[in-house]
Design an enzyme around this catalytic site. Structure first.
Site, PDB file in Angstrom:
ATOM      1  N   LYS A 236       6.311 -55.093 -36.708  1.00  0.00           N
ATOM      2  CA  LYS A 236       7.681 -54.387 -38.230  1.00  0.00           C
ATOM      3  C   LYS A 236       7.548 -55.268 -39.272  1.00  0.00           C
ATOM      4  CE  LYS A 236      11.427 -51.745 -37.582  1.00  0.00           C
ATOM      5  NZ  LYS A 236      11.517 -51.462 -37.335  1.00  0.00           N
TER       6      LYS A 236
ATOM      7  N   SER B  13       5.351 -40.454 -34.427  1.00  0.00           N
ATOM      8  CA  SER B  13       4.546 -41.671 -35.216  1.00  0.00           C
ATOM      9  C   SER B  13       3.465 -41.498 -34.731  1.00  0.00           C
ATOM     10  CB  SER B  13       5.134 -42.729 -35.652  1.00  0.00           C
ATOM     11  OG  SER B  13       6.039 -43.187 -36.518  1.00  0.00           O
TER      12      SER B  13
ATOM     13  N   ASP C 120       5.494 -45.355 -23.387  1.00  0.00           N
ATOM     14  CA  ASP C 120       4.233 -44.417 -22.711  1.00  0.00           C
ATOM     15  C   ASP C 120       3.297 -44.603 -24.379  1.00  0.00           C
ATOM     16  OD1 ASP C 120       3.344 -45.415 -21.133  1.00  0.00           O
ATOM     17  OD2 ASP C 120       4.196 -43.420 -19.617  1.00  0.00           O
TER      18      ASP C 120
ATOM     19  N   LYS D 187       9.046 -50.804 -26.737  1.00  0.00           N
ATOM     20  CA  LYS D 187       9.511 -49.887 -26.907  1.00  0.00           C
ATOM     21  C   LYS D 187       8.447 -48.861 -26.853  1.00  0.00           C
ATOM     22  CE  LYS D 187      11.823 -49.418 -30.536  1.00  0.00           C
ATOM     23  NZ  LYS D 187      12.678 -48.867 -31.588  1.00  0.00           N
TER      24      LYS D 187
ATOM     25  N   HIS E 137      -2.645 -56.059 -27.517  1.00  0.00           N
ATOM     26  CA  HIS E 137      -3.215 -55.566 -26.191  1.00  0.00           C
ATOM     27  C   HIS E 137      -3.371 -54.252 -26.715  1.00  0.00           C
ATOM     28  CE1 HIS E 137       1.094 -54.158 -25.618  1.00  0.00           C
ATOM     29  NE2 HIS E 137       0.982 -53.433 -24.682  1.00  0.00           N
ATOM     30  N   ARG E 138      -2.772 -53.403 -27.177  1.00  0.00           N
ATOM     31  CA  ARG E 138      -3.219 -52.455 -27.655  1.00  0.00           C
ATOM     32  C   ARG E 138      -2.336 -52.457 -29.204  1.00  0.00           C
ATOM     33  NH1 ARG E 138      -3.954 -50.375 -22.842  1.00  0.00           N
ATOM     34  NH2 ARG E 138      -2.067 -49.959 -21.744  1.00  0.00           N
TER      35      ARG E 138
HETATM   36  P1  NAD Z   1      18.981 -45.943 -42.803  1.00  0.00           P
HETATM   37  O1  NAD Z   1      18.804 -46.608 -43.840  1.00  0.00           O
HETATM   38  O2  NAD Z   1      18.427 -44.264 -43.433  1.00  0.00           O
HETATM   39  O3  NAD Z   1      20.210 -45.987 -42.508  1.00  0.00           O
HETATM   40  C1  NAD Z   1      21.676 -47.141 -42.147  1.00  0.00           C
HETATM   41  C2  NAD Z   1      23.053 -46.758 -43.028  1.00  0.00           C
HETATM   42  O4  NAD Z   1      23.835 -47.779 -42.413  1.00  0.00           O
HETATM   43  C3  NAD Z   1      22.945 -46.168 -44.229  1.00  0.00           C
HETATM   44  O5  NAD Z   1      23.577 -45.290 -44.030  1.00  0.00           O
HETATM   45  C4  NAD Z   1      23.813 -47.597 -44.528  1.00  0.00           C
HETATM   46  O6  NAD Z   1      24.942 -47.491 -45.587  1.00  0.00           O
HETATM   47  C5  NAD Z   1      24.850 -47.776 -43.332  1.00  0.00           C
HETATM   48  N1  NAD Z   1      25.115 -49.207 -43.201  1.00  0.00           N
HETATM   49  C6  NAD Z   1      24.925 -50.130 -43.404  1.00  0.00           C
HETATM   50  N2  NAD Z   1      25.665 -50.681 -43.472  1.00  0.00           N
HETATM   51  C7  NAD Z   1      26.513 -50.349 -42.333  1.00  0.00           C
HETATM   52  C8  NAD Z   1      27.874 -51.064 -41.956  1.00  0.00           C
HETATM   53  N3  NAD Z   1      28.191 -52.339 -42.288  1.00  0.00           N
HETATM   54  N4  NAD Z   1      29.010 -50.304 -41.450  1.00  0.00           N
HETATM   55  C9  NAD Z   1      27.829 -48.967 -40.683  1.00  0.00           C
HETATM   56  N5  NAD Z   1      26.862 -48.442 -41.529  1.00  0.00           N
HETATM   57  C10 NAD Z   1      26.195 -48.874 -42.633  1.00  0.00           C
HETATM   58  O7  NAD Z   1      18.233 -46.130 -41.754  1.00  0.00           O
HETATM   59  P2  NAD Z   1      17.529 -45.490 -40.279  1.00  0.00           P
HETATM   60  O8  NAD Z   1      16.226 -45.555 -40.263  1.00  0.00           O
HETATM   61  O9  NAD Z   1      18.765 -44.591 -40.307  1.00  0.00           O
HETATM   62  O10 NAD Z   1      17.442 -47.048 -39.010  1.00  0.00           O
HETATM   63  C11 NAD Z   1      19.226 -47.280 -39.113  1.00  0.00           C
HETATM   64  C12 NAD Z   1      19.228 -48.535 -37.488  1.00  0.00           C
HETATM   65  O11 NAD Z   1      18.015 -47.314 -36.565  1.00  0.00           O
HETATM   66  C13 NAD Z   1      18.299 -49.529 -37.705  1.00  0.00           C
HETATM   67  O12 NAD Z   1      18.574 -50.680 -36.764  1.00  0.00           O
HETATM   68  C14 NAD Z   1      16.848 -49.432 -37.257  1.00  0.00           C
HETATM   69  O13 NAD Z   1      15.902 -50.354 -37.360  1.00  0.00           O
HETATM   70  C15 NAD Z   1      16.844 -47.756 -35.827  1.00  0.00           C
HETATM   71  N6  NAD Z   1      15.724 -46.784 -36.615  1.00  0.00           N
HETATM   72  C16 NAD Z   1      15.256 -46.451 -37.206  1.00  0.00           C
HETATM   73  C17 NAD Z   1      14.448 -45.129 -36.812  1.00  0.00           C
HETATM   74  C18 NAD Z   1      13.581 -44.964 -37.904  1.00  0.00           C
HETATM   75  O14 NAD Z   1      13.215 -44.098 -37.532  1.00  0.00           O
HETATM   76  N7  NAD Z   1      14.255 -44.291 -38.991  1.00  0.00           N
HETATM   77  C19 NAD Z   1      13.493 -45.373 -35.229  1.00  0.00           C
HETATM   78  C20 NAD Z   1      13.897 -46.678 -34.625  1.00  0.00           C
HETATM   79  C21 NAD Z   1      14.953 -47.069 -34.783  1.00  0.00           C
END
Ligand code: NAD
Length: 476
Positions: free
Chosen positions: A109, A368, A102, A97, A68-69
């Site tokens: 994904k 972003s 906004d 999100k 939609h966007r």
């Molecule tokens: P990342 O890969 O940098 O870090 C994930 C961390 O979790 C790692 O240090 C890993 O060792 C640890 N991990 C893995 N399995 C684990 C477990 N069983 N118990 C504890 N720790 C464990 O990933 P990220 O970018 O930090 O993303 C983390 C979450 O945040 C995800 O759900 C992702 O979708 C969400 N997220 C990330 C961003 C972003 O900008 N990177 C933005 C929004 C949401």
């Protein structure tokens, strides 16, 4: 995650149930509600890459939940937990999100089924470039329609490879640099993107503590200073969130959970030191001296007595198996989907306040968005106005001295005569976005007596905004 199975719902169904709870409170045609919830398109690709003389076939997905966007926006994750269902659930979360904060994007994904730790840098580069080609040649990657970003297992390095591959495929696209966000600054990235999700989490927690009645509803008083925090995951999101909340706002990190277990120290852990240790040793085991306790079953630490629990690693970690044992007063969902639908209900019944993922971790997509806009304008933020602001500041100082006949303290002079650079502007825009979104959600919760929690309020807002967009487009 297998944990979702215990509740009988998979990740996507869990997200849908949470949205259904909000839809039940809104007067919306069933068809429109179904359109909002549907994932519009999913691409599954299998491609071969020669690794150490042998051909390996990789599987990847890119889900477009909504258009939609445009562009549709969402990270690409490299992990062995990735599957189509997970990618669809995460794409749906992106749609909601973006609406909540906004950001004028649809939700998308991507994921590649891979353990990135098993491959060398050069091998990962070949795999990423090939995956990029699969996405770009099938219309699932471009500055105008679909723009990825980092997620679990990916970072600036992978975004650079994606950018370079796209540029080679489409050299005539003047906006090629906007085909991906989360790039290094030297490659057109924006300052503050790496820390953005963690910063957004900090700003959301700060906003929560600005509202004494919200704090009271979580059985707490006062500010963040001295509050005990359990943190799961020390990757991009967890590290930055933990660092800012402890170093800048005085939160006390009493436990850190990583993939090999958890470390616990009631006097507080130093996030920076633990991060260095994990980088060097691959896990938290063995960290510290006698005061730091290690437990192998890291998930058990989610059940520790604490003020704030920040799950920042995986989905489904708070589920029907452990929800009853969670003792935190406030859960700040830094990861996507850390709480299952069933667990969400149990926690609410226990009076635990949850700040939902669709709000809390939106800082990444907000910045972003800034990066994408910067790329389309082909100019860094602040370049035009920085010196002008400095000049204005100098005029004000001069005028103050003239009128009062007094010297102005140096720190005031410095503050007033400093023009905003890109990082200042990005942080200010991020803070504003997170605060405004929080306030809208809070307002919805306060003014609608059928809305009792932040998650439902967030989804009510998201769904209303998306429905409005469909209505404006003449779709209903
Ligand atoms: P990342 O890969 O940098 O870090 C994930 C961390 O979790 C790692 O240090 C890993 O060792 C640890 N991990 C893995 N399995 C684990 C477990 N069983 N118990 C504890 N720790 C464990 O990933 P990220 O970018 O930090 O993303 C983390 C979450 O945040 C995800 O759900 C992702 O979708 C969400 N997220 C990330 C961003 C972003 O900008 N990177 C933005 C929004 C949401």
């Amino acid at each position: 995650m297998a944990d979702f199975v215990t509740s009988g719902l998979n990740f996507r169904q869990s997200v849908d149930c949470m949205v259904d709870r909000a839809l039940a409170l809104i007067d919306l045609q069933e068809g429109v509600a179904n359109q909002i919830k549907s994932c519009n398109a999913v691409l599954e690709v299998r491609f071969p890459v020669e690794i150490k003389g042998k051909l390996e076939v990789f599987t990847g997905w890119r889900a477009v939940h909504s258009t939609h966007r445009l562009p549709s926006k969402g990270g690409i994750r490299f992990s062995l937990n990735v599957n189509q269902d997970e990618v669809e659930a995460l794409a749906a979360l992106m749609t909601y999100k973006c609406a909540i904060v906004d950001v004028p994007f649809g939700g998308s994904k991507g994921g590649l089924y891979i353990d990135p730790n098993k491959y060398s840098r050069d091998e990962l580069q070949m795999i990423t470039r090939r995956f990029t080609r699969e996405l770009a040649t099938r219309g699932f990657l471009s500055p105008s329609t679909n723009v990825p970003a980092p997620d679990m297992g990916t970072g600036q390095r992978e975004m650079s490879w994606i950018l370079d591959t796209y540029k080679q495929l489409f050299p005539n696209d003047i906006n090629y640099i906007a085909c991906v966000t989360g790039k290094p600054v030297q490659q057109g990235g924006v300052r503050g993107r790496v820390e953005a999700t963690g910063r957004g989490i900090q700003y959301t927690i700060r906003e929560f503590f600005r509202h004494p009645d919200d704090v009271k509803s979580a059985n707490m008083t006062g500010g963040i200073e001295g509050k005990t925090v359990v943190l799961q995951g020390l990757g991009n999101v967890g590290y930055h969130a933990g660092k800012f909340v402890s170093e800048e706002d005085g939160g006390k990190i009493i436990a850190i959970i990583e993939r090999d277990g958890a470390i616990i120290d009631s006097s507080g852990l130093n996030v920076e030191e633990v991060k260095s240790y994990v980088t060097e040793n691959g896990g938290v085991k063995g960290y510290g001296n006698g005061d730091v306790k290690y437990i192998e079953d890291g998930a058990k630490a989610l059940e520790l007595e604490c003020d704030i629990l920040i799950p920042a690693a995986l989905e489904g970690v708070i589920n029907s198996d452990n929800a009853l044992n969670i003792k935190a007063k406030l859960i700040v969902e830094a990861a996507n989907g850390p709480t299952t639908f069933d667990a969400d209900r149990v926690l609410s019944d226990k009076g635990i306040v949850i700040l939902p993922d669709a709000l809390v971790n939106a800082g990444g997509v907000v910045v972003s968005y800034f990066e994408w806009v910067r790329n389309l304008s082909h100019m860094r933020f602040g370049r035009m106005e920085r010196r002008l602001e400095e000049d204005r500041g100098n005029h004000i100082i001069h005028a103050l001295k003239e009128v009062t006949g007094k010297e102005i303290p140096k720190w005031i002079e410095d503050e007033l005569t400093r023009g905003s650079d890109e990082l200042d502007l990005v942080r200010s825009g991020l803070d504003d976005s997170m605060r405004t979104a929080y306030q809208q959600i809070r307002e919805t919760k306060l003014t609608n007596d059928r809305v009792h929690d932040f998650r439902t309020a967030a989804y009510v807002i998201a769904v209303q905004k998306i429905a409005r967009a469909y209505m404006d487009l003449g779709i209903y």
